[in-house]
Design a protein around this motif. Structure first.
Motif, PDB file in Angstrom:
ATOM      1  N   LEU A 186     -14.056   7.293  11.242  1.00 14.19           N
ATOM      2  CA  LEU A 186     -12.768   7.873  10.865  1.00 14.19           C
ATOM      3  C   LEU A 186     -11.636   7.294  11.716  1.00 14.19           C
ATOM      4  N   GLY A 187     -11.919   7.087  13.012  1.00 14.11           N
ATOM      5  CA  GLY A 187     -10.919   6.477  13.883  1.00 14.11           C
ATOM      6  C   GLY A 187     -10.566   5.078  13.443  1.00 14.11           C
ATOM      7  N   TRP A 188     -11.567   4.320  13.024  1.00 15.13           N
ATOM      8  CA  TRP A 188     -11.308   2.954  12.579  1.00 15.13           C
ATOM      9  C   TRP A 188     -10.541   2.951  11.257  1.00 15.13           C
ATOM     10  N   ALA A 189     -10.876   3.901  10.367  1.00 16.30           N
ATOM     11  CA  ALA A 189     -10.132   4.004   9.107  1.00 16.30           C
ATOM     12  C   ALA A 189      -8.664   4.324   9.377  1.00 16.30           C
ATOM     13  N   TRP A 215      -5.268   2.099   8.483  1.00 11.77           N
ATOM     14  CA  TRP A 215      -4.071   2.626   7.833  1.00 11.77           C
ATOM     15  C   TRP A 215      -2.822   2.282   8.646  1.00 11.77           C
ATOM     16  N   LEU A 216      -2.912   2.451   9.965  1.00 12.68           N
ATOM     17  CA  LEU A 216      -1.781   2.121  10.826  1.00 12.68           C
ATOM     18  C   LEU A 216      -1.482   0.629  10.776  1.00 12.68           C
ATOM     19  N   THR A 232       2.279  -3.463   9.328  1.00 12.29           N
ATOM     20  CA  THR A 232       2.367  -4.840   8.843  1.00 12.29           C
ATOM     21  C   THR A 232       3.177  -4.961   7.561  1.00 12.29           C
ATOM     22  N   PHE A 233       3.001  -4.005   6.643  1.00  7.82           N
ATOM     23  CA  PHE A 233       3.610  -4.153   5.320  1.00  7.82           C
ATOM     24  C   PHE A 233       4.696  -3.125   4.997  1.00  7.82           C
ATOM     25  N   GLU A 234       4.790  -2.048   5.761  1.00  7.44           N
ATOM     26  CA  GLU A 234       5.802  -1.031   5.475  1.00  7.44           C
ATOM     27  C   GLU A 234       6.886  -0.996   6.559  1.00  7.44           C
ATOM     28  N   ILE A 235       6.473  -0.917   7.823  1.00 12.83           N
ATOM     29  CA  ILE A 235       7.427  -0.836   8.925  1.00 12.83           C
ATOM     30  C   ILE A 235       8.005  -2.207   9.253  1.00 12.83           C
TER      31      ILE A 235
END
Length: 210
Positions: A123-126, A130-131, A136-139
Motif C-alpha cells: 500500500l505504501g508503494w502504491a 500515485w505521488l 510528474t504529470f499534474e504538479i
C-alpha cells in the motif's frame, strides 16, 4: 579398533552455525531503507512546519522552478488525507525499523504477520506511485526528499516481496521462491529505472541544455 571421528550430531549441545535466513537478509535492507525513509519524511515535516510559520519560507530543496519541495508542499496532493503526507512516512518507517531490528535480534514472526507487513509495504508503494504520477504529470515539479522516499519504498517493496516468496509466505512456484533473494535488487533497479526514466523524459526540456 573403533574410530574416534565424531560429528556435531553426537553432541546435543552443539549445532552448526545457522544459515542466513531470508528474513535476516530482508531485515538488513529494511532497516537501512527505514532509516533513510524516516530521514526524508522527517525533513519534509520540518520544512512543512516552516512553511506553516512563514508562507514565504524557502525550503532546503528549492533549487529552481521545477525542482522545488516548496511548490509540491503547497499543493492539495501534499495533504491527501487532510494532513501532510510525510506524517504517514514518519510513522510507517518507524514501524518498519522496529520490525527489522527485532528480526535482526532473533525475533521470528508468524506467516500472518508477514502478510500484514507485505500489505502495508505494498500500500505504501502504491501511494508512492500515485505521488510520483501527481508530481510528474499534474504538479509539474519535483521534490528531492520525496524522490528519496520513492527510492527506499521501491527497494523495500521489492525486498519484502522477495523475502515472502522465498520464505513461502506468498504462494509461488518453487523456482521463483528459490530465486527470490537473487532478483530483489534487479527488480528494484528495473522499477526505479521506469520511474525515473519517465521523470527524465517528462522534464527533459528543462533538464537538458538547449
Amino acid at each position: 579398533m573403533t574410530s574416534t571421528t565424531s560429528s556435531l550430531d553426537d553432541f546435543p549441545g552443539t549445532a552448526p552455525a545457522p544459515a542466513v535466513r531470508p528474513d535476516r537478509r530482508w531485515a538488513g535492507v529494511a532497516l537501512a531503507a527505514a532509516v533513510l525513509g524516516f530521514y526524508g519524511a522527517a525533513t519534509l515535516v520540518y520544512e512543512r512546519l516552516q512553511l506553516f510559520l512563514d508562507a514565504g519560507h524557502r525550503t532546503s530543496c528549492d533549487i529552481n522552478s521545477w525542482l522545488s519541495c516548496g511548490t509540491v508542499m503547497r499543493t492539495p496532493q501534499a495533504e491527501a488525507f487532510g494532513f501532510p503526507n510525510p506524517f504517514i512516512g514518519i510513522v510507517a518507517y518507524a514501524v518498519v525499523a522496529v520490525i527489522a531490528a527485532a528480526v535482526l535480534a532473533g525475533a521470528r514472526f508468524a506467516a500472518w504477520y508477514w502478510w500484514c507487513v507485505q500489505i502495508g509495504v505494498t500500500l505504501g508503494w502504491a501511494f508512492v506511485l500515485w505521488l510520483w504520477w501527481q508530481t510528474t504529470f499534474e504538479i509539474n515539479a519535483l521534490c528531492l526528499y520525496c524522490m528519496l522516499v520513492w527510492v527506499v519504498q521501491t527497494v523495500l517493496f521489492a525486498h519484502t516481496t522477495a523475502r515472502n516468496l522465498e520464505a513461502g509466505v506468498l504462494p509461488a512456484p518453487a523456482a521463483l521462491r528459490r530465486a527470490g533473494g537473487a532478483w530483489a535488487w534487479f527488480a528494484s533497479a528495473v522499477l526505479l529505472v521506469l520511474v525515473f526514466g519517465t521523470v527524465f523524459v517528462r522534464f527533459a526540456g528543462v533538464i537538458l541544455p538547449a
